[in-house]
Structure formats: C-alpha cells, structure tokens
Design an enzyme around this catalytic site. Structure first.
Site, mmCIF file in Angstrom:
data_model
loop_
_atom_site.group_PDB
_atom_site.id
_atom_site.type_symbol
_atom_site.label_atom_id
_atom_site.label_comp_id
_atom_site.label_asym_id
_atom_site.label_seq_id
_atom_site.Cartn_x
_atom_site.Cartn_y
_atom_site.Cartn_z
ATOM 1 N N GLU A 21 -0.878 7.802 -0.153
ATOM 2 C CA GLU A 21 -1.981 8.334 -1.088
ATOM 3 C C GLU A 21 -1.424 9.463 -1.956
ATOM 4 O O GLU A 21 -1.877 9.499 -3.169
ATOM 5 C CB GLU A 21 -3.104 9.140 -0.127
ATOM 6 N N GLY B 214 6.243 4.933 8.461
ATOM 7 C CA GLY B 214 5.447 6.316 8.497
ATOM 8 C C GLY B 214 5.784 6.941 9.809
ATOM 9 O O GLY B 214 6.771 6.785 10.646
ATOM 10 N N CYS C 72 13.458 10.542 7.361
ATOM 11 C CA CYS C 72 13.353 10.103 8.762
ATOM 12 C C CYS C 72 14.654 10.186 9.466
ATOM 13 O O CYS C 72 14.673 10.155 10.629
ATOM 14 C CB CYS C 72 12.866 8.760 8.814
ATOM 15 N N LYS D 159 0.869 -1.200 0.206
ATOM 16 C CA LYS D 159 0.146 -0.175 0.035
ATOM 17 C C LYS D 159 0.839 1.102 -0.183
ATOM 18 O O LYS D 159 1.383 1.649 1.055
ATOM 19 C CB LYS D 159 -0.919 0.142 1.251
ATOM 20 N N GLU E 95 2.714 8.358 15.255
ATOM 21 C CA GLU E 95 1.518 8.303 15.407
ATOM 22 C C GLU E 95 0.918 7.057 14.677
ATOM 23 O O GLU E 95 0.011 6.377 15.569
ATOM 24 C CB GLU E 95 1.167 9.707 15.102
ATOM 25 N N GLY F 126 2.154 4.556 13.528
ATOM 26 C CA GLY F 126 2.551 3.500 13.897
ATOM 27 C C GLY F 126 2.156 2.878 15.028
ATOM 28 O O GLY F 126 1.910 1.684 15.242
ATOM 29 N N GLU G 226 8.896 1.060 11.197
ATOM 30 C CA GLU G 226 10.244 2.075 10.804
ATOM 31 C C GLU G 226 9.341 3.566 11.103
ATOM 32 O O GLU G 226 8.595 3.848 10.067
ATOM 33 C CB GLU G 226 10.752 1.940 9.541
ATOM 34 N N GLU H 116 9.577 15.932 15.261
ATOM 35 C CA GLU H 116 9.928 15.873 14.034
ATOM 36 C C GLU H 116 9.518 17.025 13.039
ATOM 37 O O GLU H 116 8.192 16.765 12.786
ATOM 38 C CB GLU H 116 9.437 14.375 13.674
HETATM 39 P P1 NAD Z 1 2.079 8.337 7.864
HETATM 40 O O1 NAD Z 1 2.122 7.552 8.991
HETATM 41 O O2 NAD Z 1 1.001 9.524 7.595
HETATM 42 O O3 NAD Z 1 1.703 7.379 6.583
HETATM 43 C C1 NAD Z 1 2.472 6.280 6.219
HETATM 44 C C2 NAD Z 1 1.511 5.067 5.707
HETATM 45 O O4 NAD Z 1 0.530 4.888 6.599
HETATM 46 C C3 NAD Z 1 0.765 5.768 4.573
HETATM 47 O O5 NAD Z 1 0.665 4.927 3.390
HETATM 48 C C4 NAD Z 1 -0.535 5.951 4.931
HETATM 49 O O6 NAD Z 1 -1.472 5.958 3.991
HETATM 50 C C5 NAD Z 1 -0.819 4.662 6.014
HETATM 51 N N1 NAD Z 1 -1.837 5.085 6.876
HETATM 52 C C6 NAD Z 1 -2.130 6.146 7.597
HETATM 53 N N2 NAD Z 1 -3.084 5.771 8.368
HETATM 54 C C7 NAD Z 1 -3.174 4.681 8.464
HETATM 55 C C8 NAD Z 1 -3.712 3.470 9.548
HETATM 56 N N3 NAD Z 1 -4.776 4.092 10.241
HETATM 57 N N4 NAD Z 1 -3.803 2.226 9.205
HETATM 58 C C9 NAD Z 1 -2.579 1.976 8.346
HETATM 59 N N5 NAD Z 1 -2.117 2.871 7.775
HETATM 60 C C10 NAD Z 1 -2.285 3.889 7.549
HETATM 61 O O7 NAD Z 1 3.430 8.842 7.357
HETATM 62 P P2 NAD Z 1 3.739 9.852 6.216
HETATM 63 O O8 NAD Z 1 3.358 11.064 6.346
HETATM 64 O O9 NAD Z 1 3.538 9.220 4.635
HETATM 65 O O10 NAD Z 1 5.590 9.608 6.194
HETATM 66 C C11 NAD Z 1 6.105 10.392 6.907
HETATM 67 C C12 NAD Z 1 6.603 9.794 8.299
HETATM 68 O O11 NAD Z 1 7.157 8.593 7.855
HETATM 69 C C13 NAD Z 1 7.565 10.626 8.980
HETATM 70 O O12 NAD Z 1 7.265 10.525 10.408
HETATM 71 C C14 NAD Z 1 8.858 9.972 8.659
HETATM 72 O O13 NAD Z 1 9.978 9.904 9.842
HETATM 73 C C15 NAD Z 1 8.353 8.457 8.638
HETATM 74 N N6 NAD Z 1 9.450 7.735 8.042
HETATM 75 C C16 NAD Z 1 10.142 6.545 8.582
HETATM 76 C C17 NAD Z 1 11.308 6.105 7.902
HETATM 77 C C18 NAD Z 1 11.872 4.944 8.501
HETATM 78 O O14 NAD Z 1 12.481 4.299 8.002
HETATM 79 N N7 NAD Z 1 12.019 5.049 10.018
HETATM 80 C C19 NAD Z 1 11.377 6.187 6.540
HETATM 81 C C20 NAD Z 1 10.592 7.244 5.915
HETATM 82 C C21 NAD Z 1 9.540 8.061 6.555
#
Ligand code: NAD
Length: 454
Positions: free
Chosen positions: A162, A212, A268, A159, A215, A217, A234, A358
C-alpha cells in the site's frame, strides 16, 4: 498508507512527509477483474514460443534501462531510500529480465530411460500467479517474481504494498510498451487484507509468490490451503554477522554498518545481530562505532547519502520501542519533516527482545561469543534463517561455520546476499522456495511426466 474518507491511497515521501500521489485503491472487484484478465490471456501467452517470450523480456529490460533514472527517482521519493541504492536496484531489475530472457529457452524437460516405451517430462506453466510484494524493495522484489513467472509462461497479478505502489504501476505500463500482450501483467494496488487476501483465496489463482512479514506469510499459507495453491514465502530475518578474532577486523567493521543500516535497516537480510568473539570484542566495538559515525544519513536524493528515513511515522514508533535508552551509540538525524531514526548500536544478550525480533530499523545488537561452537549456537538460536556473514581469515573455519549455520544465504568476508544468478531464500520461519537464479524457475513451473508405449 493512509486511506482517507474518500478512500484514496495517499502515497507519501517519507523524507518530506509530502503527498506525492493519490491513487484510487483497488478492491475485490478490481482484483477479480485482474485475475479474469490474466486468465483470459494465459492460453495465448503459454503458447508463445520461449524464444519469442525471451525477446519480449529483453525488450522490457531495455525499456527499464532507458527509464532507469526516472524509475530510480520514483523509488527514492516513494521509499526514502538513497538514490545510489535505487539506481543499483533498478539496474538489477533490468538484469533480472535479461537473465530470465536468457534462461527461458534453456529450461526444459528430459527423456528418462524406462522399459517398454519412452518417458518424457515437460515443464508446464502454472496459470495465473499472484505476486505480493513488500514496501522495502518494491521494484526489485517485483522483478524477482515477474521475471521467472513470465519466463515460464504464466500470467500474473502483481500487488505492491500500500505504501509503495508507484514503481510497480510504472513497471506494468512498461511491460505493455515492451509488447507483452494485454492481460499478461496486471498490477492491482490496494490494501493487503482486501486485494492480497482475495488473491490468496481466489480459485483461479494457481500460486502465490509472497514476500513480506512472517506473520502475514503465515496467513497466506493458511489461506492458500483451501485451494491447495502453491506458495513461495520470502519472510522476515534476524541474521547474524559473525566476526572471529582472526578476521580482518578493520574491514569487517568498515563494512558492518552497510549490512545493518543499509535501507535504514528495513532489509530482510539485515545483519542485525553482530556476534563478536570475546577476545576481539572491545577492539571491534570501537571500530564499529567509528564506522557508524561515518555512515551518512540525510537527503535520499543526494548522491552521497547512505541512509534515508524510515517508511512511516508508525514504523518509526515501532522501531524506537526496541531502544530503551541504553544504546552505546546513537547517531544524529536531520530535523523534521521526515520519519528519521538514527543509526543505533546496543550491547545485548541473544535473549533480549532486540536480538530476538526483527526490528526492521537501523538498530544493531552486538553480542559476544566464546568460540566457534558458541558462535554457531547463538547464530542459530532464532526462529529465522535468511541470511548472514562470517568474517575470518581461516578458510577451513569459514566452511565449517557456513555448514553449521541454519540459513539460506551466507557470505564470507562480505555483506552481500542477493545476486541475479544465485538462489535466494530462507530456512526455518524465513520461508521456503527460492527466488533468483535458475532455482526460481522451479517455483513457477510444474513437471508433467508422459510415458509413450513403444
Ligand atoms: P507485510 O507482510 O506487512 O506486507 C507484505 C505484503 O503483503 C504487502 O503487499 C501487503 O499489502 C500484503 N498483505 C498484507 N496483509 C495481507 C493478507 N492478509 N493477505 C495477503 N497479503 C497481505 O510486510 P511489509 O511490512 O510490507 O514488509 C516488511 C517485511 O517483509 C519484513 O518482515 C521483511 O523481513 C519482509 N521481507 C522479506 C524479504 C525476503 O526476501 N525474505 C524481502 C523483503 C522483505
């Protein structure tokens, strides 16, 4: 993402604000269909001999190389990242599949000496795994999960975020073209709180590999509890770039902008807290401002560009809320259209909001420290623990500080966090589980132990 009345998923180029694609977003029904397809494909896929799975992954790697420029341009237009970054990331994606093609038939069980028989362990695939990825490194992070998941014999539902579904959809098509059987790789583009949540709660999904925000996570971990799903998380970071007075200050300052403004700070691993030993503070700050002034912001499709726009207008508003006008440096930006935000440097205390949260944008918080112990204390004073750098010419100090920092990935006299061959992941609220390298295979397989009485 913008869902209009017709519920189309409108994909926008952040540098031009133009719509570059419209997709019909998937919902619960499509997610369930993808899980069913992955489930149906699992028995045959797990039975494919590892060496044959390796051949298919190698073919996928070759196709990615062949389509490298197309994928890089697609990623740049969708994410707004500089084309040179996209090219490097796509090259890494091919390397990831080459690596796991090479690893798949070298990851096997053991025989363990025991009384009255023979004891064997097997490495079993988990089944259907849900892979949920963010928008900042869409194709790279997809590959970090797909490579080990497929190598271990799992089938997947991927997935994408968006805002950035395009390269994931293309990758799914290339997987079919490479000869991976129908149903082994399924890509479902749709809202996180619908498609993502459904994957997390689905009883036929054995594991979620999630990258992601911390929050979301947290909600993934909660949602996975009902079915005792395995999860790899992650998450976010607030990493420290620790500069000692005995470092090569010119080099540290020259490389610092890329470590915090690379990918427009939407990384990240961004070293968004720059900790500088007090005796070198003023000199380093001058060097840092000069180096930042030279960091080129502009058209992401230009080979020389080092930083593009932020991902969306809403994200730009969020990032700007961290800078309340007293930046010691703010660079120029191109004129609209585009979600531009300048490279920004602020002096801060580690208690300030800009140093605690962050930002996920090009904002560096510079913080002085007194000595080695103070540096470690400040660097660790954060809920996160993903990445970081140490700059010193004293090898023993580098090792002492590296051992003292609570973080999953570190570099000494360098900025880089991620390599195909080495484990990547977080401490504390940056998550758990490791991606990349041989370590990632642990997260996509289960150990089965069999005792045979003799
Ligand atoms: P996000 O948490 O908003 O979304 C990540 C993914 O989760 C997207 O595909 C989103 O559609 C999905 N998602 C949203 N709500 C969900 C739910 N309730 N259940 C399941 N899936 C859901 O993050 P983002 O804004 O896309 O990315 C930025 C974040 O990602 C930052 O906090 C960044 O630090 C983190 N990140 C971490 C790493 C790492 O390897 N540690 C790498 C890249 C980004």
């Amino acid at each position: 993402m913008v869902l209009n009345r017709a519920m189309a998923l409108r994909v926008v180029n952040p540098a031009t604000e133009e719509t570059i694609a419209e997709l019909e977003p998937a919902g619960i029904e499509e997610t369930d269909a993808a899980v069913a397809a992955a489930r149906a494909a699992f028995p045959a896929w797990r039975a494919v001999m590892p060496a044959d799975r390796a051949r298919l992954l190698r073919r996928l790697a070759a196709l990615i190389e062949e389509h490298g420029e197309e994928l890089a341009v697609l990623e740049t237009r969708n994410v707004g990242k500089p084309i040179s970054d996209s090219r490097a990331e796509v090259a890494m994606v091919a390397d990831v599949f080459h690596f796991y093609a090479g690893a798949v038939d070298k990851h096997f069980g053991e025989t363990i000496p025991v009384a009255a028989g023979v004891d064997l362990t097997f490495r079993e695939p988990l089944g259907v795994v849900g892979l949920i990825v963010p928008w900042n490194f869409p194709i790279a992070i997809s590959s970090w999960k797909l490579g080990p998941a497929l190598a271990c014999g799992n089938t997947v539902v991927l997935k994408p975020a968006e805002l950035t579904p395009l390269t994931a959809v293309r990758l799914g098509k290339l997987a079919l073209e490479a000869g991976l059987p129908e149903g082994v790789v399924n890509v479902v583009a749709g809202p996180g709180n619908v498609v993502g949540r459904r994957l997390v709660e689905h009883p036929d999904v054995a594991k979620i590999g999630f990258t992601g925000s911390t929050e979301v996570g947290r909600s993934v971990m909660e949602g996975a509890a009902a079915t005792i799903k395995r999860v790899t998380l992650e998450l976010g970071g607030k990493s420290a770039n620790v500069v000692f007075a005995d470092a090569d200050l010119e080099r540290a300052a020259a490389l610092a902008p890329a470590a915090v403004f690379g990918n427009a700070g939407q990384d990240c691993c961004a070293r968004s807290r720059i900790l500088v030993e007090r005796s070198a503070y003023d000199r380093f700050l001058d060097l840092l401002v000069d180096a930042t002034r030279a960091f080129s912001l502009g058209d992401p499709e230009d080979d020389a560009t080092q930083m593009g726009p932020l991902i969306s207008a809403a994200h730009r508003d969020r990032v700007s809320s961290y800078v309340d006008g007293d930046a010691i440096f703010a660079g120029d930006t191109p004129a609209a259209p585009g979600f531009w935000f300048p490279c920004t440097i602020v002096e801060a205390s580690n208690d300030d909001r800009v140093a605690r949260e962050e930002v996920f944008g090009p904002v560096a918080a510079v913080i002085p420290f007194e000595d080695e112990a103070d540096a470690i204390r400040i660097a660790n004073d954060t809920p996160y623990g993903l990445s970081g750098s140490i700059w010193t010419e004293n090898g023993a100090r580098a090792l002492r500080v590296a051992r003292g920092l609570e973080t999953g990935v570190l570099s000494v006299n360098a900025n880089t966090s991620v390599r195909v061959q080495t484990p990547f992941g977080g401490f504390k609220q940056s998550g758990f589980g490791r991606e990349l390298g041989m370590h990632a295979l642990e997260g996509y397989s289960e150990v089965k132990n069999v005792f045979i009485a003799t």
